[in-house]
Scaffold this motif. Sequence first.
Motif, PDB file in Angstrom:
ATOM      1  N   GLY A  78       1.152  -1.127  -0.090  1.00 47.19           N
ATOM      2  CA  GLY A  78      -0.152  -0.062   0.004  1.00 47.19           C
ATOM      3  C   GLY A  78       0.748   1.380  -0.087  1.00 47.19           C
ATOM      4  O   GLY A  78       0.546   2.053  -0.724  1.00 47.19           O
ATOM      5  N   GLY A  79       2.100   1.269   0.796  1.00 44.87           N
ATOM      6  CA  GLY A  79       2.662   2.199   0.849  1.00 44.87           C
ATOM      7  C   GLY A  79       3.628   2.702  -0.667  1.00 44.87           C
ATOM      8  O   GLY A  79       3.811   3.781  -1.071  1.00 44.87           O
ATOM      9  N   THR A  80       3.855   1.585  -1.054  1.00 38.67           N
ATOM     10  CA  THR A  80       4.740   1.803  -2.157  1.00 38.67           C
ATOM     11  C   THR A  80       3.637   2.311  -3.397  1.00 38.67           C
ATOM     12  O   THR A  80       4.329   2.947  -4.315  1.00 38.67           O
ATOM     13  N   GLU A  81       2.398   1.631  -3.281  1.00 37.14           N
ATOM     14  CA  GLU A  81       1.370   2.193  -4.437  1.00 37.14           C
ATOM     15  C   GLU A  81       1.443   3.585  -4.297  1.00 37.14           C
ATOM     16  O   GLU A  81       1.057   4.301  -5.367  1.00 37.14           O
ATOM     17  N   TRP A 100       9.458   2.001  -3.958  1.00 40.22           N
ATOM     18  CA  TRP A 100       9.484   0.846  -3.365  1.00 40.22           C
ATOM     19  C   TRP A 100      10.295   0.791  -2.022  1.00 40.22           C
ATOM     20  O   TRP A 100      10.151   0.174  -1.137  1.00 40.22           O
ATOM     21  N   LEU A 101      11.307   1.641  -1.766  1.00 35.68           N
ATOM     22  CA  LEU A 101      12.222   1.645  -0.645  1.00 35.68           C
ATOM     23  C   LEU A 101      11.096   2.533   0.328  1.00 35.68           C
ATOM     24  O   LEU A 101      11.365   2.020   1.504  1.00 35.68           O
ATOM     25  N   MET A 102      10.662   3.417   0.137  1.00 38.42           N
ATOM     26  CA  MET A 102       9.863   4.024   1.283  1.00 38.42           C
ATOM     27  C   MET A 102       8.770   3.340   1.819  1.00 38.42           C
ATOM     28  O   MET A 102       8.235   3.186   2.755  1.00 38.42           O
ATOM     29  N   GLY A 103       7.986   2.370   0.651  1.00 41.13           N
ATOM     30  CA  GLY A 103       6.822   1.493   1.224  1.00 41.13           C
ATOM     31  C   GLY A 103       7.626   0.385   1.986  1.00 41.13           C
ATOM     32  O   GLY A 103       7.140   0.006   3.003  1.00 41.13           O
ATOM     33  N   PHE A 104       8.782   0.008   1.759  1.00 43.19           N
ATOM     34  CA  PHE A 104       9.230  -1.114   2.803  1.00 43.19           C
ATOM     35  C   PHE A 104       9.740  -0.526   3.715  1.00 43.19           C
ATOM     36  O   PHE A 104       9.438  -1.113   4.948  1.00 43.19           O
ATOM     37  N   LEU A 105      10.371   0.783   4.111  1.00 38.60           N
ATOM     38  CA  LEU A 105      10.839   1.312   5.307  1.00 38.60           C
ATOM     39  C   LEU A 105       9.650   1.423   6.066  1.00 38.60           C
ATOM     40  O   LEU A 105       9.664   1.262   7.655  1.00 38.60           O
ATOM     41  N   ASN A 106       8.550   1.988   5.745  1.00 42.36           N
ATOM     42  CA  ASN A 106       7.339   2.339   6.317  1.00 42.36           C
ATOM     43  C   ASN A 106       6.823   1.191   7.055  1.00 42.36           C
ATOM     44  O   ASN A 106       6.344   1.038   8.311  1.00 42.36           O
ATOM     45  N   SER A 107       6.811   0.127   6.217  1.00 46.20           N
ATOM     46  CA  SER A 107       6.076  -1.230   6.713  1.00 46.20           C
ATOM     47  C   SER A 107       7.158  -1.681   7.575  1.00 46.20           C
ATOM     48  O   SER A 107       6.572  -2.374   8.922  1.00 46.20           O
ATOM     49  N   THR A 154       0.494   3.215  18.087  1.00 47.93           N
ATOM     50  CA  THR A 154      -0.715   3.813  17.260  1.00 47.93           C
ATOM     51  C   THR A 154      -0.399   5.182  16.790  1.00 47.93           C
ATOM     52  O   THR A 154      -0.421   5.698  15.603  1.00 47.93           O
ATOM     53  N   ILE A 155       0.735   5.867  17.594  1.00 42.18           N
ATOM     54  CA  ILE A 155       1.254   7.201  16.859  1.00 42.18           C
ATOM     55  C   ILE A 155       2.316   6.818  16.095  1.00 42.18           C
ATOM     56  O   ILE A 155       2.009   7.726  15.069  1.00 42.18           O
ATOM     57  N   LEU A 156       3.009   5.751  15.825  1.00 41.78           N
ATOM     58  CA  LEU A 156       3.888   5.474  14.825  1.00 41.78           C
ATOM     59  C   LEU A 156       3.235   5.229  13.555  1.00 41.78           C
ATOM     60  O   LEU A 156       3.372   5.531  12.537  1.00 41.78           O
ATOM     61  N   LEU A 157       1.935   4.506  13.650  1.00 42.99           N
ATOM     62  CA  LEU A 157       1.335   4.263  12.389  1.00 42.99           C
ATOM     63  C   LEU A 157       0.641   5.414  11.839  1.00 42.99           C
ATOM     64  O   LEU A 157       0.606   5.617  10.680  1.00 42.99           O
ATOM     65  N   ALA A 158      -0.115   6.195  12.762  1.00 37.59           N
ATOM     66  CA  ALA A 158      -0.791   7.331  12.138  1.00 37.59           C
ATOM     67  C   ALA A 158       0.375   8.355  11.826  1.00 37.59           C
ATOM     68  O   ALA A 158       0.344   9.072  10.799  1.00 37.59           O
ATOM     69  N   GLY A 159       1.624   8.561  12.482  1.00 37.29           N
ATOM     70  CA  GLY A 159       2.414   9.577  12.100  1.00 37.29           C
ATOM     71  C   GLY A 159       3.141   9.209  10.602  1.00 37.29           C
ATOM     72  O   GLY A 159       3.369   9.760   9.843  1.00 37.29           O
ATOM     73  N   SER A 160       3.490   7.870  10.596  1.00 33.42           N
ATOM     74  CA  SER A 160       4.007   7.367   9.249  1.00 33.42           C
ATOM     75  C   SER A 160       2.978   7.425   8.085  1.00 33.42           C
ATOM     76  O   SER A 160       3.397   7.617   7.016  1.00 33.42           O
ATOM     77  N   THR A 161       1.918   7.145   8.361  1.00 31.19           N
ATOM     78  CA  THR A 161       0.743   7.326   7.277  1.00 31.19           C
ATOM     79  C   THR A 161       0.647   8.938   6.949  1.00 31.19           C
ATOM     80  O   THR A 161       0.566   9.192   5.920  1.00 31.19           O
ATOM     81  N   ASN A 188       6.802  -0.026  11.331  1.00 30.45           N
ATOM     82  CA  ASN A 188       5.741  -0.487  11.976  1.00 30.45           C
ATOM     83  C   ASN A 188       5.425  -1.881  12.408  1.00 30.45           C
ATOM     84  O   ASN A 188       5.124  -2.057  13.468  1.00 30.45           O
ATOM     85  N   ASN A 189       5.966  -2.517  11.783  1.00 37.43           N
ATOM     86  CA  ASN A 189       5.588  -4.023  12.103  1.00 37.43           C
ATOM     87  C   ASN A 189       6.855  -4.634  13.073  1.00 37.43           C
ATOM     88  O   ASN A 189       6.598  -5.461  13.646  1.00 37.43           O
TER      89      ASN A 189
END
Length: 309
Positions: free
Chosen positions: A106-109, A147-154, A194-201, A157-158
């Motif tokens: 999703g982030g990569t898209e 692709w890199l931003m999507g990977f680092l974001n995921s 929660t803060i990390l997920l909302a902040g990264s999104t 968080n995970n």
Amino acid sequence: MKNLSIIDEFVLLGLSTDPDIQTMLFVLFLGIYLLTLMGNLMMILVIRADPHLHTPMYFFLGHLSFLDICYSSVTVPKMLQNFLSQRKAISVWGCITQSFFFIFSGGTEGCLLSAMAYDRYAAICHPLLYTVIMNGSLCSAMVSAAWLMGFLNSLANNLCAQSLKFCGPNIISHFSCELPSLFPLSCSDTMPNTILLAGSTAFLGLVTLPPILFSYSKIILAILSISSSKGQGKAFSTCSSHLTVVLLFYGTALFRYISPSSGSVLERVVSIQYGVITSLINPLIYSFKNQEVKAALQRILRQQICVSG
């Protein structure tokens, strides 16, 4: 301290508990998934096979089609299995793994759609310099960055989600494992997550949305300056496909990942939109509304007929 029983699996409630409705949903989503695979695979093969489509726009479209296959395949096969299964369980590790690839895709898209908006801006606002601006190096760099931003974001968080402890209940009111649905089930403090997920999104939105808004504001101004209505219609047709996908994808995904999770039916409908439907309509929009793709398909079919004849 009170002893806590750590659970090792979750139960995905899915979209319905009625067996008859589950059977209908299985047929519906199986059809959607097969059409998604065929449509996106067709786009990839046509782009690779036809030299006329070896341009920056179709370079991005090829990556988008591959990404949509991955995006849909993260959740739909498990959802289809659960429609026919009495035991709708998934391990905690499997759930977090599914969430990793879902956020990654999703982030990569989102980043890729932003790059495609800039590509359309360069094509319409600077047509004479288009090939100079959107050179091979820049296109490769933009796709790699997506692709890199999507990977680092995921990954961020995970990795944080792996430290959470789940002590029950283990019922997820959803058809897939998304982090907003997991946080309420944890007996650990989920506020940092929660803060990390909302902040990264929000960060991804702030990085990717301004180029889209800038690009389309310039595109609209350029289209309005075209004297002929035929020229305006052609330019609008070129960009309406991308804009439709962007509005559908961003609107639903941002709503889901920034707002608190409630387990409502609306959340599941929203997740279906950006996680399943968008991957289906991308190839439909880009193929049926694009004359170049139609022409490429006709050329390929004629070549196949000639070879077989």
